[in-house]
Design a protein around this motif. Structure first.
Motif, PDB file in Angstrom:
ATOM      1  N   PRO A  37      13.328   3.582  35.169  1.00  0.00           N
ATOM      2  CA  PRO A  37      12.460   3.902  33.834  1.00  0.00           C
ATOM      3  C   PRO A  37      11.128   4.034  33.986  1.00  0.00           C
ATOM      4  CG  PRO A  37      14.293   2.034  34.017  1.00  0.00           C
ATOM      5  CD  PRO A  37      13.917   2.431  35.115  1.00  0.00           C
ATOM      6  N   TRP A  38      10.744   4.630  32.716  1.00  0.00           N
ATOM      7  CA  TRP A  38       9.414   5.016  32.731  1.00  0.00           C
ATOM      8  C   TRP A  38       8.533   3.489  32.825  1.00  0.00           C
ATOM      9  CZ3 TRP A  38       6.274   2.432  29.168  1.00  0.00           C
ATOM     10  CH2 TRP A  38       7.062   1.710  27.990  1.00  0.00           C
ATOM     11  N   TRP A  39       9.127   2.314  32.352  1.00  0.00           N
ATOM     12  CA  TRP A  39       8.269   1.207  32.252  1.00  0.00           C
ATOM     13  C   TRP A  39       8.215   0.586  33.540  1.00  0.00           C
ATOM     14  CZ3 TRP A  39      11.849  -2.353  34.005  1.00  0.00           C
ATOM     15  CH2 TRP A  39      13.237  -1.942  33.734  1.00  0.00           C
ATOM     16  N   TYR A  40       9.287   0.978  34.500  1.00  0.00           N
ATOM     17  CA  TYR A  40       9.111   0.114  35.925  1.00  0.00           C
ATOM     18  C   TYR A  40       7.770   0.447  36.559  1.00  0.00           C
ATOM     19  CZ  TYR A  40      10.304  -1.331  40.588  1.00  0.00           C
ATOM     20  OH  TYR A  40      10.489  -1.957  41.747  1.00  0.00           O
ATOM     21  N   HIS A  41       7.202   1.618  36.658  1.00  0.00           N
ATOM     22  CA  HIS A  41       5.951   1.976  37.505  1.00  0.00           C
ATOM     23  C   HIS A  41       4.808   1.692  36.913  1.00  0.00           C
ATOM     24  CE1 HIS A  41       8.456   3.544  40.579  1.00  0.00           C
ATOM     25  NE2 HIS A  41       9.115   4.390  39.814  1.00  0.00           N
ATOM     26  N   PRO A  72       6.458  -8.603  39.244  1.00  0.00           N
ATOM     27  CA  PRO A  72       7.165  -7.682  40.061  1.00  0.00           C
ATOM     28  C   PRO A  72       8.818  -8.109  39.991  1.00  0.00           C
ATOM     29  CG  PRO A  72       5.238  -7.998  41.253  1.00  0.00           C
ATOM     30  CD  PRO A  72       5.228  -8.825  40.065  1.00  0.00           C
ATOM     31  N   PHE A  73       9.029  -9.340  40.321  1.00  0.00           N
ATOM     32  CA  PHE A  73      10.270 -10.029  40.175  1.00  0.00           C
ATOM     33  C   PHE A  73      11.048  -9.715  38.956  1.00  0.00           C
ATOM     34  CE2 PHE A  73      13.398 -13.500  39.558  1.00  0.00           C
ATOM     35  CZ  PHE A  73      14.074 -13.225  40.504  1.00  0.00           C
ATOM     36  N   LEU A 137      -2.666   4.671  40.930  1.00  0.00           N
ATOM     37  CA  LEU A 137      -2.064   5.199  42.207  1.00  0.00           C
ATOM     38  C   LEU A 137      -0.647   4.699  42.279  1.00  0.00           C
ATOM     39  CD1 LEU A 137      -2.569   6.633  44.663  1.00  0.00           C
ATOM     40  CD2 LEU A 137      -3.090   4.890  45.824  1.00  0.00           C
ATOM     41  N   THR A 138      -0.527   3.446  41.866  1.00  0.00           N
ATOM     42  CA  THR A 138       0.967   2.779  41.852  1.00  0.00           C
ATOM     43  C   THR A 138       1.986   3.571  40.824  1.00  0.00           C
ATOM     44  OG1 THR A 138      -0.197   0.865  42.297  1.00  0.00           O
ATOM     45  CG2 THR A 138       2.173   0.661  41.422  1.00  0.00           C
ATOM     46  N   VAL A 139       1.388   3.987  39.938  1.00  0.00           N
ATOM     47  CA  VAL A 139       2.085   4.603  38.883  1.00  0.00           C
ATOM     48  C   VAL A 139       2.478   6.086  39.408  1.00  0.00           C
ATOM     49  CG1 VAL A 139       2.261   5.610  36.389  1.00  0.00           C
ATOM     50  CG2 VAL A 139       1.381   3.399  36.946  1.00  0.00           C
ATOM     51  N   HIS A 143       6.264   7.309  40.961  1.00  0.00           N
ATOM     52  CA  HIS A 143       7.315   8.293  40.612  1.00  0.00           C
ATOM     53  C   HIS A 143       7.574   9.560  41.793  1.00  0.00           C
ATOM     54  CE1 HIS A 143       7.435   7.161  36.452  1.00  0.00           C
ATOM     55  NE2 HIS A 143       6.172   7.108  36.415  1.00  0.00           N
ATOM     56  N   ARG A 144       6.673   9.526  42.759  1.00  0.00           N
ATOM     57  CA  ARG A 144       6.830  10.385  43.815  1.00  0.00           C
ATOM     58  C   ARG A 144       7.764   9.710  44.673  1.00  0.00           C
ATOM     59  NH1 ARG A 144       1.205  13.616  45.332  1.00  0.00           N
ATOM     60  NH2 ARG A 144       1.175  14.359  43.267  1.00  0.00           N
ATOM     61  N   MET A 145       7.698   8.399  45.035  1.00  0.00           N
ATOM     62  CA  MET A 145       8.806   7.668  45.810  1.00  0.00           C
ATOM     63  C   MET A 145      10.250   7.777  45.118  1.00  0.00           C
ATOM     64  SD  MET A 145       6.934   4.125  47.251  1.00  0.00           S
ATOM     65  CE  MET A 145       5.496   4.065  46.391  1.00  0.00           C
ATOM     66  N   ASP A 146      10.360   7.770  44.027  1.00  0.00           N
ATOM     67  CA  ASP A 146      11.517   7.850  43.393  1.00  0.00           C
ATOM     68  C   ASP A 146      11.940   9.291  43.552  1.00  0.00           C
ATOM     69  OD1 ASP A 146      12.093   5.530  42.155  1.00  0.00           O
ATOM     70  OD2 ASP A 146      11.837   5.982  39.981  1.00  0.00           O
ATOM     71  N   GLU A 147      11.048  10.508  43.383  1.00  0.00           N
ATOM     72  CA  GLU A 147      11.704  11.697  43.538  1.00  0.00           C
ATOM     73  C   GLU A 147      12.052  11.896  45.051  1.00  0.00           C
ATOM     74  OE1 GLU A 147       8.293  14.184  42.502  1.00  0.00           O
ATOM     75  OE2 GLU A 147       8.385  13.668  40.695  1.00  0.00           O
ATOM     76  N   ALA A 148      11.460  11.262  46.055  1.00  0.00           N
ATOM     77  CA  ALA A 148      11.724  11.391  47.549  1.00  0.00           C
ATOM     78  C   ALA A 148      12.998  10.568  47.831  1.00  0.00           C
ATOM     79  CB  ALA A 148      10.539  10.731  48.314  1.00  0.00           C
ATOM     80  N   LEU A 149      13.342   9.481  47.202  1.00  0.00           N
ATOM     81  CA  LEU A 149      14.647   8.548  47.207  1.00  0.00           C
ATOM     82  C   LEU A 149      15.732   9.420  46.849  1.00  0.00           C
ATOM     83  CD1 LEU A 149      15.776   5.843  47.964  1.00  0.00           C
ATOM     84  CD2 LEU A 149      15.128   5.154  45.679  1.00  0.00           C
TER      85      LEU A 149
END
Length: 162
Positions: A37-41, A72-73, A137-139, A143-149
């Motif tokens: 979801p948007w709020w995670y990143h 993060p937890f 950069l984390t945000v 999102h790019r990591m999510d797309e790759a996953l």
């Protein structure tokens, strides 16, 4: 000794195709469910920035545990509850690992430069500014990591058991 089957059964091509289509559909469904979801990143970005700001403000003994452990937890627990899945988003697939590496390299470089500036050159607030950059950069990279996953899961390039 004879087996219970006296003849070899010919596989039904239609049944095989249906099974493969079912696997493909399940992969697509799983790929959509692992979307953060948007709020995670955004939350992870704020946590990274908050940790760095707390270091710069000399509140590291409170800020670092809060922002790098508790937040993060809590975000990960809420993510698991919202998606119904718990996976390692950063190393589960080849593309996610590459994207994570592309994220960590600038994070380490920016953090190293900021630490030198703040503690070596006396530039107060350098770590806080770096934290804001790292948060953004984390945000973006999250999102790019999510797309790759998702792409790797759809294509079947995930670890067994994912």
């Amino acid at each position: 000794m004879e087996s219970s089957r006296s003849h070899l059964e010919t596989p039904d091509p239609a049944a095989a195709r249906a099974a493969l289509d079912s696997v493909t559909a399940m992969r697509a469904h799983t790929a959509e469910r692992i979307t953060s979801p948007w709020w995670y990143h955004a939350g992870l970005g704020v946590a990274m920035a908050g940790a760095c700001v707390s270091i710069s403000m000399r509140w590291a003994s409170y800020g670092v545990p809060l922002f790098l452990i508790l937040v993060p937890f809590a975000l990960t627990a809420a993510l698991k509850r919202s998606t119904g899945l718990s996976i390692d988003r950063y190393t589960s697939t080849p593309a996610a690992r590459r994207t994570y590496g592309l994220y960590m390299l600038p994070v380490l470089i920016v953090a190293g430069i900021a630490m030198y500036l703040e503690w070596g050159a006396g530039v107060y607030g350098a770590v806080a500014v770096a934290g804001v950059l790292i948060g953004v950069l984390t945000v973006v990279m999250g999102h790019r990591m999510d797309e790759a996953l998702r792409a790797d899961v759809r294509a079947g390039r995930d670890r067994p058991g994912l």
